[in-house]
Design an enzyme around this catalytic site. Structure first.
Site, PDB file in Angstrom:
ATOM      1  N   GLU A  40      16.078  82.399  63.483  1.00  0.00           N
ATOM      2  CA  GLU A  40      16.465  81.106  62.828  1.00  0.00           C
ATOM      3  C   GLU A  40      16.261  79.790  63.926  1.00  0.00           C
ATOM      4  OE1 GLU A  40      20.636  80.782  62.010  1.00  0.00           O
ATOM      5  OE2 GLU A  40      20.572  78.872  60.822  1.00  0.00           O
ATOM      6  N   ASP A  65      18.112  76.949  69.152  1.00  0.00           N
ATOM      7  CA  ASP A  65      18.586  75.611  68.993  1.00  0.00           C
ATOM      8  C   ASP A  65      18.574  74.801  70.392  1.00  0.00           C
ATOM      9  OD1 ASP A  65      20.396  74.015  66.514  1.00  0.00           O
ATOM     10  OD2 ASP A  65      20.215  73.000  68.351  1.00  0.00           O
ATOM     11  N   ASP A 114      16.524  68.627  60.275  1.00  0.00           N
ATOM     12  CA  ASP A 114      16.279  67.046  60.179  1.00  0.00           C
ATOM     13  C   ASP A 114      15.030  66.807  59.247  1.00  0.00           C
ATOM     14  OD1 ASP A 114      18.718  66.856  61.827  1.00  0.00           O
ATOM     15  OD2 ASP A 114      17.406  67.197  63.341  1.00  0.00           O
ATOM     16  N   THR A 190      25.656  77.122  55.530  1.00  0.00           N
ATOM     17  CA  THR A 190      25.921  76.606  56.970  1.00  0.00           C
ATOM     18  C   THR A 190      26.859  75.501  56.885  1.00  0.00           C
ATOM     19  OG1 THR A 190      23.916  75.072  56.783  1.00  0.00           O
ATOM     20  CG2 THR A 190      23.476  77.517  57.327  1.00  0.00           C
ATOM     21  N   TYR A 192      25.962  72.351  57.694  1.00  0.00           N
ATOM     22  CA  TYR A 192      25.015  71.366  57.100  1.00  0.00           C
ATOM     23  C   TYR A 192      25.108  71.274  55.564  1.00  0.00           C
ATOM     24  CZ  TYR A 192      24.304  68.441  61.042  1.00  0.00           C
ATOM     25  OH  TYR A 192      24.333  67.563  62.242  1.00  0.00           O
ATOM     26  N   GLU A 193      24.835  72.885  55.346  1.00  0.00           N
ATOM     27  CA  GLU A 193      24.752  73.098  53.769  1.00  0.00           C
ATOM     28  C   GLU A 193      26.026  72.449  53.123  1.00  0.00           C
ATOM     29  OE1 GLU A 193      23.174  76.703  52.484  1.00  0.00           O
ATOM     30  OE2 GLU A 193      23.596  76.395  50.490  1.00  0.00           O
TER      31      GLU A 193
END
Ligand SMILES: C[S@@+](CC[C@H](N)C(=O)[O-])C[C@H]1O[C@@H](n2cnc3c(N)ncnc32)[C@H](O)[C@@H]1O
Length: 210
Positions: A40, A65, A114, A190, A192-193
């Site tokens: 991911e 990340d 992003d 998530t 952000y979702e």
């Protein structure tokens, strides 16, 4: 997090123009099995990495990340729940070819990257030709990429890139939760979702081959 056994954070000099020591060795040295490896990219708090690992114990998962504070959430969850098929890699996605060997990765998830709408930042979009090429170099033939996004701009941009490069699109929807998907893994939400859904955005989803 330096004490976490499930977080690997290479130094810049270990990945910049160099092959990281685990490149080609994740199966033997980290997971101890030959299960398929799923990434991911831009995992943030790692909700997908952890949910996928729970659902598919016969696969290995690495959340990638650059931001350690976000990754800490997923790494802690995985540790507390004894998920042996999860690891987090703290590095820039630009260095994935230093971290993974050709054919080492079977599948990639891009969760709410992003959108980078400024033209001058096209190279930073995780579905730009530059990144697609790097994914191709580490993936097995026929490996799938999943993109979930709230961004109409990134969704259309990616569709156009895939079409102009003759890449095979398996699934394409600009309103995932209104097409009656039966795949429950697509309903994982998530950080952000949730944030974008609260603002009324529809969720777009693409599954494709590189
Ligand atoms: C908008 S957030 C989405 C996080 C998470 N996937 C979610 O849906 O909640 C984008 C994430 O990608 C990471 N990111 C962006 N560009 C990156 C890069 N080049 N290398 C590593 N991480 C990157 C950021 O640190 C951030 O955590």
């Amino acid at each position: 997090m330096t004490a976490y056994p499930n977080v690997i954070a290479p130094g810049f000099e270990e990945v910049f123009g160099a092959d990281f020591r685990l490149k080609g060795c994740w199966a033997d040295e980290v997971f101890g099995n030959r299960h398929p490896l799923v990434l991911e990219l831009g995992c943030g708090k790692g909700e997908y990495t952890v949910a996928l690992a729970r659902k598919y114990p016969e696969k290995n998962f690495i959340g990638v990340d650059i931001k350690g504070a976000r990754m800490w959430v997923g790494a802690t969850d995985a540790l507390q729940n004894h998920l042996a098929n999860v690891t987090f890699l703290r590095t820039r996605i630009e260095f994935i070819r230093s971290c993974f060997a050709s054919g080492e990765v079977s599948e990639i998830w891009l969760t709410f990257p992003d959108p980078q709408p400024q033209q001058s930042r096209e190279n930073k979009r995780l579905t730009s030709p530059r990144f697609l090429q790097s994914y191709r170099e580490i993936m097995q033939p026929g490996g799938m990429i999943h993109l979930k996004t709230d961004s109409q701009f990134l969704f259309e941009y990616t569709c156009n890139i895939l079409k102009s490069n003759n890449l095979r699109i398996i699934t394409c929807t600009d309103d995932l939760y209104n097409v009656g998907s039966t795949d429950d893994i697509l309903s994982v939400q998530t950080y952000y979702e949730k944030m974008f859904m609260d603002k009324g955005y529809t969720i777009k989803y693409l599954k494709f081959e590189v």
